[in-house]
Write a protein that holds these residues in place. Structure first.
Motif, PDB file in Angstrom:
ATOM      1  N   PRO A 244       8.034  -4.937  15.967  1.00 43.20           N
ATOM      2  CA  PRO A 244       9.268  -5.711  15.779  1.00 43.20           C
ATOM      3  C   PRO A 244       8.998  -7.144  15.313  1.00 43.20           C
ATOM      4  CG  PRO A 244       8.843  -5.348  18.114  1.00 43.20           C
ATOM      5  CD  PRO A 244       7.857  -4.518  17.356  1.00 43.20           C
ATOM      6  N   VAL A 245       7.827  -7.660  15.650  1.00 37.66           N
ATOM      7  CA  VAL A 245       7.543  -9.049  15.283  1.00 37.66           C
ATOM      8  C   VAL A 245       7.254  -9.163  13.783  1.00 37.66           C
ATOM      9  CG1 VAL A 245       6.074 -11.047  15.744  1.00 37.66           C
ATOM     10  CG2 VAL A 245       6.738  -9.538  17.603  1.00 37.66           C
ATOM     11  N   TYR A 308       6.470 -19.737  17.349  1.00 36.16           N
ATOM     12  CA  TYR A 308       5.429 -20.194  18.273  1.00 36.16           C
ATOM     13  C   TYR A 308       5.401 -19.387  19.575  1.00 36.16           C
ATOM     14  CZ  TYR A 308       5.010 -24.482  15.418  1.00 36.16           C
ATOM     15  OH  TYR A 308       4.830 -25.393  14.417  1.00 36.16           O
ATOM     16  N   VAL A 309       6.553 -18.919  20.037  1.00 37.92           N
ATOM     17  CA  VAL A 309       6.556 -18.209  21.327  1.00 37.92           C
ATOM     18  C   VAL A 309       6.816 -16.715  21.153  1.00 37.92           C
ATOM     19  CG1 VAL A 309       7.288 -20.264  22.575  1.00 37.92           C
ATOM     20  CG2 VAL A 309       8.996 -18.634  21.804  1.00 37.92           C
ATOM     21  N   SER A 310       6.623 -16.217  19.931  1.00 36.06           N
ATOM     22  CA  SER A 310       6.949 -14.814  19.661  1.00 36.06           C
ATOM     23  C   SER A 310       5.831 -13.885  20.059  1.00 36.06           C
ATOM     24  CB  SER A 310       7.202 -14.634  18.171  1.00 36.06           C
ATOM     25  OG  SER A 310       5.981 -14.822  17.476  1.00 36.06           O
ATOM     26  N   GLY A 311       4.680 -14.439  20.418  1.00 34.68           N
ATOM     27  CA  GLY A 311       3.516 -13.604  20.680  1.00 34.68           C
ATOM     28  C   GLY A 311       2.496 -13.743  19.562  1.00 34.68           C
ATOM     29  N   GLN A 312       2.826 -14.555  18.560  1.00 40.43           N
ATOM     30  CA  GLN A 312       1.886 -14.874  17.483  1.00 40.43           C
ATOM     31  C   GLN A 312       0.678 -15.602  18.098  1.00 40.43           C
ATOM     32  OE1 GLN A 312       3.495 -17.006  13.833  1.00 40.43           O
ATOM     33  NE2 GLN A 312       3.111 -18.763  15.110  1.00 40.43           N
ATOM     34  N   SER A 313      -0.506 -15.429  17.498  1.00 39.42           N
ATOM     35  CA  SER A 313      -1.708 -15.991  18.116  1.00 39.42           C
ATOM     36  C   SER A 313      -1.678 -17.509  18.134  1.00 39.42           C
ATOM     37  CB  SER A 313      -2.949 -15.534  17.355  1.00 39.42           C
ATOM     38  OG  SER A 313      -3.059 -16.269  16.154  1.00 39.42           O
ATOM     39  N   GLU A 314      -2.487 -18.076  19.006  1.00 37.30           N
ATOM     40  CA  GLU A 314      -2.526 -19.532  19.118  1.00 37.30           C
ATOM     41  C   GLU A 314      -2.998 -20.147  17.807  1.00 37.30           C
ATOM     42  OE1 GLU A 314      -4.829 -21.113  22.407  1.00 37.30           O
ATOM     43  OE2 GLU A 314      -4.890 -23.041  21.375  1.00 37.30           O
ATOM     44  N   GLY A 317      -0.207 -20.200  15.271  1.00 39.90           N
ATOM     45  CA  GLY A 317       0.743 -21.252  15.616  1.00 39.90           C
ATOM     46  C   GLY A 317       0.205 -22.613  15.207  1.00 39.90           C
TER      47      GLY A 317
ATOM     48  N   TYR B 105      -0.541 -27.503  23.990  1.00 41.80           N
ATOM     49  CA  TYR B 105      -0.238 -26.094  23.743  1.00 41.80           C
ATOM     50  C   TYR B 105      -1.432 -25.231  24.133  1.00 41.80           C
ATOM     51  CZ  TYR B 105       1.232 -22.015  20.886  1.00 41.80           C
ATOM     52  OH  TYR B 105       1.593 -20.783  20.428  1.00 41.80           O
ATOM     53  N   ARG B 109      -1.587 -22.188  26.817  1.00 47.97           N
ATOM     54  CA  ARG B 109      -1.898 -20.809  26.437  1.00 47.97           C
ATOM     55  C   ARG B 109      -3.199 -20.313  27.045  1.00 47.97           C
ATOM     56  NH1 ARG B 109       1.564 -18.738  22.103  1.00 47.97           N
ATOM     57  NH2 ARG B 109      -0.004 -17.121  21.938  1.00 47.97           N
ATOM     58  N   LYS B 169       7.996 -21.044  27.892  1.00 53.93           N
ATOM     59  CA  LYS B 169       8.836 -19.992  27.342  1.00 53.93           C
ATOM     60  C   LYS B 169       7.929 -19.010  26.617  1.00 53.93           C
ATOM     61  CE  LYS B 169      12.530 -21.373  25.237  1.00 53.93           C
ATOM     62  NZ  LYS B 169      12.622 -22.664  24.572  1.00 53.93           N
ATOM     63  N   GLN B 170       8.243 -17.736  26.717  1.00 54.59           N
ATOM     64  CA  GLN B 170       7.479 -16.747  25.981  1.00 54.59           C
ATOM     65  C   GLN B 170       8.340 -15.515  25.745  1.00 54.59           C
ATOM     66  OE1 GLN B 170       4.143 -16.886  24.760  1.00 54.59           O
ATOM     67  NE2 GLN B 170       4.899 -15.053  23.743  1.00 54.59           N
ATOM     68  N   ASP B 171       8.257 -14.963  24.555  1.00 54.32           N
ATOM     69  CA  ASP B 171       9.021 -13.746  24.282  1.00 54.32           C
ATOM     70  C   ASP B 171       8.417 -12.561  25.023  1.00 54.32           C
ATOM     71  OD1 ASP B 171      10.483 -15.295  22.615  1.00 54.32           O
ATOM     72  OD2 ASP B 171      10.075 -14.180  20.781  1.00 54.32           O
ATOM     73  N   ARG B 176       4.285  -4.324  23.627  1.00 49.21           N
ATOM     74  CA  ARG B 176       3.069  -5.107  23.819  1.00 49.21           C
ATOM     75  C   ARG B 176       3.228  -6.050  25.009  1.00 49.21           C
ATOM     76  NH1 ARG B 176       2.753  -9.705  19.140  1.00 49.21           N
ATOM     77  NH2 ARG B 176       2.947  -7.987  17.680  1.00 49.21           N
ATOM     78  N   THR B 178       2.748  -9.895  26.646  1.00 51.87           N
ATOM     79  CA  THR B 178       2.515 -11.316  26.395  1.00 51.87           C
ATOM     80  C   THR B 178       2.397 -11.966  27.771  1.00 51.87           C
ATOM     81  OG1 THR B 178       4.898 -11.645  26.288  1.00 51.87           O
ATOM     82  CG2 THR B 178       3.735 -11.439  24.195  1.00 51.87           C
TER      83      THR B 178
END
Ligand SMILES: [Cu+2]
Ligand SMILES: [Cu+2]
Lengths: 534, 329
Positions: A244-245, A308-314, A317, B105, B109, B169-171, B176, B178
């Protein structure tokens, strides 16, 4: 009146409604766009007022009735507000209305390169819009204008139909962009070198490149979404092993550059207005022109700042944050250039200039809050809160809409050969400007306090600021009603406009108001830059 | 030296001032404090930038107001030195801010090593926290001063877990995992919102973060873990409050997103889309929970909006829910 047959201009040359619907004249097509886009704006605006009315109170608040029975209707109205304003108002807004009308005039051409394609792109927009409006009478759509998967796959609303509508409207955007690129390269008048083009043309040119390169990506993405819904192909749906991402990546790959489709033309208009009403050569012409191109190029590589908070890697981002900071620079340069242009000028406070100054004011706030949002650690807190809502309204409404209004008042005498009532125009500015700040400034605070966006209901602590915001939306509405009055009154009662009421130097002011069918009685020959106030 | 102190102090006062005026929620953790200092710094820089741009514009507008129609204006087409200056200064500031934001950040993380791990699942429209000992809770309960790692997942669409007090905040993405980490500095109750649009009751998808002292937390966890000793219907009630109240009233006879479940059990000739159910018994309720599409309550067709709980609830849990629904007289 020059020597055109009977002193005919483009409005009087042909009569009857059919002559408008079959016209190939870029000016008339501009007017067609104007009427349609303003109607869409009305629908989107009413939706906005309804949303704000619902948010006047939290739902358990005593004594205040609710507008919508449940979240579903609210979510639908929210989606239509967003989708209409983005796809049907702001994206086509400046290029299709003012760009169509003035790009050929400003470079001394008789028309755009492909007049028939130009008309076709209007019909595409209308077909897409008709389909989009039709969905309102079916199950409607409730995904938000972003169509995020997998919600958009699972919802039982008319997503596929809406997506096809957006696809067709995308065609319109691509065709317009293509037309402009070719026009700029092929139809410039003798002596009109690239570096003598007005900055509005440069802005439209940069925009056109984005339109042509980015919109197909949106088109494919939306088709994939429709395919996912109908055939379950398993690209985005996690149930079928999809991601979905991935949809978000595709979507923002278009939609971030689209932000510049919305704002670059506005910047072009502001350059024209500041120069004309300061009666001064624009400061840093080359910097402004090339910063448009620069923005267009970099804008393709920053989409991940929405994720940034979608689960994309650091790492991703971080790279996106860095690149986003870089786009900030050319934008800042433009702001400084405009202000430097005013230095030692002769500044006339006509309504278009008020709008241009309003633009700089609001865009400055939109810009600095953009940097705040681009900053990784801060965006984690602000993402998907009202802070973001406030930010992009400052950029898009405060920016693009202010510029449309300013540009429209500026070119109104040329378009219709009449002057409007200056007092009414200034009054509309005052209401829109103040109303805008009253509506959206409190939303920055709401966002810092943590109020998420797309909320039908909220905790009681957020109520006072929401009330202020709602009252502001009424002021904006009044402002636009006054603007509508100004236009209608100007069309009916306006005094006859001279050819060059503002003393501007660009080519469109050298022909008659309104221009003849072929724009110029004699092909203009250009011997100097566009802002030579000596 | 003196100048340096003055400047430094002034900076501190300014940042402090900005923090006080920034309308951010209370600071729940170290991270929240560092986020706020960065934000305050940016607020000040933004304010200065706006004063320069907007103030400059207004100043010029007034100073160079048109006096007559034949005003002479200066002809200044560009100034390379000035232009380089006002390109480089913003660039430097932006890069500085970028780096600062990145450092924080990165800290956010980086998952702590031996943190207390809690599984948090988002589902339209509730959150369920599940602890190592099998305890399920609708609120996220954590001990104070201890590293906590929330492992997020979703069973349907994307949700996003947002705790303003902690600036995190985190989706929660279906398919998967997170994660979020936090370390609370004080006890208390804090809001949790869902910030990714997820449909009808998106704005109702709120819950609480409860921070307890370590002793209270251990007690809570043990008590909850002891629920095996509770009667079945009581256990069902707990589960119902976590999983079902977003869409169903239990003790009020009015519809929410789904129908009220009061007076449901034992009902005769219960209307569904495809006809009637002779008597609502355990099997009907079981089917309604696990496969809502099979029989859809009258007026809620053609496709059920209810989550299918097949695969998400254990046999025991389903039984306990049924026992609870039986008590809703
Ligand atoms: Cu973007
Ligand atoms: Cu949600």
């Amino acid at each position: 009146m020059g020597h055109s047959a009977h002193g005919d201009n483009y409005i009087t040359a042909e009569k009857g409604l059919m002559s408008w619907f079959t016209t190939l004249d870029h000016k008339r097509i501009g007017i067609l766009y104007f009427v349609s886009v303003m109607s869409f704006f009305l629908i989107g605006g009413i939706a906005a007022l309804l949303l704000r009315a619902e948010l006047f109170s939290y739902n358990a608040a005593p004594n205040v009735g609710e507008i919508f029975k449940n979240g579903d209707v609210y979510n639908q109205v929210l989606t239509y507000h967003g989708a209409i304003m983005v796809f049907m108002v702001i994206i086509p807004g400046i290029p299709a209305i003012l760009g169509n009308f003035f790009l050929p005039l400003q470079i001394g051409a008789k028309d755009v390169a492909f007049p028939k394609l130009n008309l076709l792109s209007w019909y595409c927009l209308m077909a897409g819009a008709a389909l989009a409006v039709t969905t309102m009478f079916t199950t409607r759509i409730d995904t938000g204008w972003t169509f995020y998967t997998p919600y958009s796959i699972r919802t039982q609303t008319a997503v596929s139909m809406m997506v096809v509508a957006a696809f067709i409207m995308g065609m319109s955007s691509i065709l317009t962009g293509l037309n402009f690129i070719v026009t700029v390269h092929k139809l410039r008048a003798p002596g009109m070198t690239m570096h003598r083009m007005p900055l509005f043309v440069w802005a439209l040119y940069s925009t056109a490149i984005i339109q042509v390169l980015a919109t197909p990506v949106l088109a494919i993405t939306l088709l994939l979404l429709a395919a996912e819904r109908t055939f379950g192909v398993g690209i985005f749906d996690p149930k079928l092993g999809g991601d979905p991402v991935l949809f978000q990546h595709f979507f923002w790959f278009y939609s971030h550059p689209a932000v510049y489709i919305m704002i670059l033309p506005a910047m072009g208009i502001v350059s024209e207005l500041i120069s004309t009403f300061s009666r001064k050569v624009i400061f840093g012409y080359t910097a402004i022109a090339y910063s448009s191109l620069g923005i267009a190029a970099v804008s393709f590589f920053v989409w991940g700042h929405h994720m940034y908070v979608s689960g994309q890697s650091e790492l991703a981002g971080t790279v996106f944050s860095f690149l986003t900071m870089l786009v900030g620079v050319p934008t800042a340069i433009k702001m400084f250039n405009w202000i430097a242009t005013m230095y030692k000028g002769s500044i006339q406070f006509a309504s278009p200039m008020l709008y241009a100054m309003g633009f700089i004011f609001l865009f400055a706030i939109g810009g600095v809050t953009g940097i705040i949002l681009a900053t990784l650690a801060l965006d984690v807190h602000f993402h998907d809160t009202y802070f973001v809502v406030a930010h992009f309204h400052y950029v898009m409404v405060g920016g693009t809409l202010m510029a449309i209004m300013g540009g429209f008042y500026y070119w109104f005498p040329k378009m219709f050969g009449k002057m409007y009532n200056e007092f009414a125009a200034q009054l509309s500015f005052v209401f829109i400007f103040i109303g805008f700040n009253v509506t959206f400034f409190p939303q920055f605070i709401l966002g810092s306090m943590g109020m998420p966006r797309r909320y039908f209901d909220y905790i009681p602590a957020y109520q006072p600021l929401n009330r202020i915001s709602t009252v502001g939306s009424w002021l904006i509405a009044i402002g636009f009603l006054i603007a509508l009055y100004t236009i209608i009154d100007g069309l009916i009662n306006g005094k006859k406009a001279p050819n060059n009421p503002w003393g501007a130097k660009t080519l469109e002011w050298q022909t008659t108001s309104p221009p003849p069918v072929l724009n110029f009685d004699h092909e203009p020959v250009v011997t100097a830059g566009p802002y030579e106030y000596k | 030296m003196l100048l340096w102190i003055i400047k430094n102090q002034l900076f501190k006062v300014l940042v402090g001032q900005a923090e006080a005026q920034s309308f951010m929620p209370a600071q729940g953790s170290e991270i929240a404090k560092s986020v706020d200092s960065l934000y305050s710094f940016l607020l000040i820089v933004s304010l200065i930038a706006c004063v320069i741009v907007i103030g400059g514009m207004i100043f010029f507008a007034i100073k160079y107001k048109r006096k007559s129609d034949n005003d002479k204006t200066a002809y200044i087409s560009h100034d390379t030195r000035l232009e380089i200056l006002w390109s480089v200064i913003p660039l430097v500031i932006f890069l500085f801010v970028f780096a600062w934001g990145w450092v924080i950040y990165h800290e956010m993380r980086t998952m702590p090593k031996d943190a207390l791990e809690i599984q948090v699942m988002g589902q339209q429209w509730n959150w369920t926290a599940e602890y190592k000992n099998g305890v399920k809770s609708g609120e996220i309960v954590i001990p104070v001063n201890r590293d906590v790692k929330l492992i997020l997942s979703s069973s349907d669409v994307i949700h996003s877990l947002y705790i303003p007090t902690f600036r995190i905040k985190q989706d929660a993405v279906p398919g998967r995992y997170t994660a979020l980490s936090l370390k609370a500095e004080g006890t208390g109750e804090f809001h949790i919102f869902c910030t990714e649009f997820c449909g009808t009751s998106h704005s109702g998808m709120m819950t609480k973060l409860r921070v307890l002292s370590q002793a209270d937390f251990d007690k809570w966890l043990a008590e909850e873990g002891d629920s095996a000793s509770l009667p079945l219907a009581e256990r069902g009630k707990k589960l119902f409050n976590i999983k079902c109240t977003a869409c169903h009233y239990a003790n009020e006879d009015k519809p929410k997103i789904g129908p009220s479940l009061q007076h449901l059990f034992g009902q005769e000739n219960h209307p569904v889309e495809s006809g009637v159910i002779k008597v609502v018994d355990e099997n009907y309720i079981r089917e309604s929970i696990l496969y809502p599409q099979a029989q859809i309550a009258k007026g809620y067709g053609p496709r059920s909006a209810m989550t299918a709980f097949q695969g998400q609830l254990s046999e025991k849990e389903v039984t306990s829910l049924i026992e609870f629904i039986k008590t809703l007289k």
